[in-house]
Design a protein around this motif. Sequence first.
Motif, mmCIF file in Angstrom:
data_model
loop_
_atom_site.group_PDB
_atom_site.id
_atom_site.type_symbol
_atom_site.label_atom_id
_atom_site.label_comp_id
_atom_site.label_asym_id
_atom_site.label_seq_id
_atom_site.Cartn_x
_atom_site.Cartn_y
_atom_site.Cartn_z
ATOM 1 N N HIS A 36 2.301 4.395 6.275
ATOM 2 C CA HIS A 36 2.656 3.297 7.172
ATOM 3 C C HIS A 36 3.601 2.365 6.430
ATOM 4 N N CYS A 80 -4.786 6.404 1.807
ATOM 5 C CA CYS A 80 -4.454 5.739 3.057
ATOM 6 C C CYS A 80 -3.366 6.562 3.727
ATOM 7 N N HIS A 81 -3.286 6.428 5.024
ATOM 8 C CA HIS A 81 -2.261 7.170 5.754
ATOM 9 C C HIS A 81 -0.898 6.502 5.552
ATOM 10 N N CYS A 87 -5.395 -0.499 7.240
ATOM 11 C CA CYS A 87 -4.916 -0.074 5.932
ATOM 12 C C CYS A 87 -6.036 -0.081 4.892
ATOM 13 N N ASN A 88 -6.351 1.088 4.365
ATOM 14 C CA ASN A 88 -7.405 1.189 3.348
ATOM 15 C C ASN A 88 -7.031 0.437 2.080
ATOM 16 N N GLY A 89 -5.763 0.582 1.688
ATOM 17 C CA GLY A 89 -5.316 -0.063 0.454
ATOM 18 C C GLY A 89 -5.509 -1.564 0.531
ATOM 19 N N CYS A 135 0.858 -1.185 0.000
ATOM 20 C CA CYS A 135 0.000 0.000 0.000
ATOM 21 C C CYS A 135 0.886 1.223 0.000
HETATM 22 ZN ZN LIG Z 1 -2.495 1.579 3.746
#
Ligand SMILES: [Zn+2]
Lengths: 427, 615
Positions: free
Chosen positions: B350, B347-348, B364-366, B338
Amino acid sequence: MIQSQQQNLKPFSIDWLTLVLYYIFVVGGLFCIYASVYKEDHPLIYDAGMNYGKQVIWIGISSFIGLLILLVDEKFFYAFAYALYGIAIALLIAVLIMGTSFRGSNSWIEIGGFRLQPAEFAKFATALALAKYLGGFRIKFTERKVQYISIGMILLPMAIILFQNETGTALVFGSFIFMLYREGLPGYFLFIGFMIALMGVLALIVPPLYLIIAIGVIAILMLLFIRRNRQNILIVFGVALAFIIYVGSVNYMFEHVMQAHQKSRINVLLGKEVDLKGAGYNVQQSKIAIGSGGLTGKGFLQGTQNKFRFVPEQSTDFIFCTVGEEFGFAGSVGFIVMYLLLLWRVLFIAERQRYKFNRIYGYCVAAILFFHFTINIGMTLGILPVIGIPLPFFSYGGSSLLSFTILLFILIRLDANRINELQGSFE
Amino acid sequence: MDSSVKRTILFLIFCVIGAVFIVRLVFLQLLDDSYLRSAQNNVLQEQTIYPARGLIYDRKGELLVYNDAIYDLTVIPEQVKNLDTTVFCKVLGITKNDFIAKFEKLKRGKGYAPYRPSLFEKQLTIPMYAAFQEKLFDFPGFFVEVRTDRKYKHSNAAHIMGYIGEVTDRDIEQSDGYYRMGDYMGISGIEKTYEKDLRGVNGVRYILVDSKNRTQGRYKEGTFDTAAIAGKNIALSIDQVLQDLGEQLMRNKTGSIVAIEPSTGELLALVSSPTYDPNLFIGRDRGNHYMELLRDPTKPLFNRPLAAPYPPGSIFKVLESLVGQQEKVLTPATSYACHHGYLFVGCHAHSSPNQLRGAIAISCNGYFCQVYRSIVNNPRYHRVEEAYNSFHDHVASFGLGKRLGVDLFGEGAGFLPPATYYDKVYGRYRWQALTTLSLGIGQGELGITPLQMANATSSVANRGYYITPHIVKAIAGKPNPNPEYNVKHWCTVDTSYFPIVIEGMQDVVERGTAYIARIPGIEICGKTGTAQNPHGKDHSVFFAFAPKDHPKIAIAVVVENAGFGATWAAPIASILLEQYLTGKHDTRPALVERMLNGNLTHRDDSIPATKSETF
Ligand SMILES: [Zn+2]
């Protein structure tokens, strides 16, 4: 055949006694309706005059219709008997399908604020049709086929009315048995009819098992005392079995078929249920009202009980309370004797008819009036179930007043012709 | 001559009946004077005896609702005589016109009859009642009837309690003769659901009064009287302390808290904020108070935890992790890279790539967009719709998108779009995973109520089933009165897929986005969420259960327009978990203080959201 004379109505040929009795009851009823709603004070609370105001209008309408009936050619009733019967049946079916529900039954048509009950009109229509059929040329009631047809004619409206939840009105049709008796039905049918009524009431009070045992015991006792040939044994067994089935089915009907309000009314009468607000309350209050009348009553408009909580039926089904309370024992007995006088007069008129049609119709009138008289006063006195049927000519209610007026006036009209009859005849 | 004999026989039968009647009359009118005495005593009066309404307790036996006496003025119109209206009106504090208007109104009421008591003035004040009692003999036909009204001991849990109010004409009709004009019944909340248990059975007393309305005694020595049967007491599953703390923490904030005991489905707390004092709904001014609350723009009457739909946000990531494993497109070892998101979903920052447990911990959005894509594009299914429908059904088995059947009125169904919904929006066969990608992170067309959120959390805590959430614990001392609330509803995800997800959820609290919710000594599994709000700042969401093994409580907290889940929702949930599990919440006084005093009401809701803020 002698050419019949022109059959104009001659005033002297009317049976004036019947007419006078009719008006005594109608006007007396009006006073009692007034008394049952009368309040000495409180204009603020009480909307005066609704019921008896309406009743005055209905008396006017009924008198007018009665007059019309007296002016009609008496052949009309003979000619249109079947047509009227057909119309009555059609109306009954129509009201079954789309009638307005009122007081727990589904049997009213509303026309401009007035409610009409076709079942009321089916009474005289059936009487006319029966008279025409049984009065027909060479028709004898002793023939099996004639018996079936005439009983069918009675059962048809009865069944439809039962479906409308008007049990009381349906039972009225059973009263035609008196007429059938006059026309040749063997006397023991009257006896059996009485037994059926008695067993029906007993079946509801006594547990069915006891009743069945009792019937069995009676049957065996009878076998001991009669000649025991094959036929008699079969008859006794058959009758006993029929009664057992009947008792069982009455109980079943009561438990599963009857509506709650009918059930509770009957239960209350039989002492199985205490329902102070409903039927039992009415009967209880009815007895208090009549009982408090004493020998001479409290005087017109002086009654206290009948005004009280006798809810909607005080001026309709329980009107006799007012007589009992305000006119006492003397008034009540007078009332009953007058009613018997009317019934005797109707029987007398019926019997003096030359034509079977007229006679049979007359007996039907007597039977219907008698049945109403018995059931209504019986329930008011607390000795019969509360079956909501009115006291003819006396109770509040336009539909019933009008139909009883028609019923009686047709007889007066038919009777008025007896002088012409001496010269001419139908056909 | 046979025929006239028959006539005579018939007439004799008629005469026999007439004779029977006359004999009966002799007995009634001449011999038996008890009827006369009954009549002299005059009037039979029917008095309704109202039973005490059932009391309501919390799960630990703490009294919540009790009864208080109130005084209604009733009238039997036909017994009113020689009324001095001037004096009467003065006592009651009304004008003569009011008096006439009241009578007119009463006459139009359902079931009115001049011989029957009708309600004239309800809920007299105590001084009025005293004045009336003194003068009652001057006012024949008028009576003061005592009945009870509700009192709420803690002035909280208004949405649960609901309230009682006067029956309407329709209620009277539908009640088959039970209710009468002026009676009270439960209108909402627990009072409504369990009305039949709480109300008891009215009794009736018949008394005789003379013409001056003085009592002459019982009618037939009370043979026909029936005693009132008191209503049944109800124990709620609510923990009064937890409920109260929850309401305090939510003060000056808008949102909901739902806490459930996972093993039983019992609701431990159900907070809707803003709320109101249930004692406003009793007494003479209840109508005014009701109208005020109805007009309040913050909608205090709205039962948010049961009815308000929010985009679920991160709860969906947990469900995807489970469904993905069940559908065999995801294993604990599945790894996705991601870099600030996936396609148009941000996504933020990380570390990357991550496996399943790590992806849950850092939310994690991804990662979850990829998981969602693999579920919907699953080659096992011929079409996207089929794969999506299977996903839909799995999610629905956690109780989303339908009414759960809680024993309170006003529950909402939320919204879980079926494939046909997208068919309608995009056209048949015109959409695919990417079209609906925002679903992968729990945004988009989804709507989920806080109750559903807590219920789904409870399902995870139970490793695969839930019991319909409910608020009644016992009726009249009988526990579990409703057998429906003993049934386990199994989710369509196998129990074996839960542990890895639960590990991830524990990481969320131990070292992930909800570190603030950590309580030493308690293993909490949770997940923060940020529910996108098109009308303003995002909603802060947190759901959790604890302890990890044999969970005792599952909780969902939504704070509207409060931003990230970790800011408000997670600390509030954490304080409540601590309170419920340890019986106190004093280990972090600063945090508690900050939450209690936090005021989010000054924020202007009407500012449209800027999308960039979301991710
Ligand atoms: Zn992510």
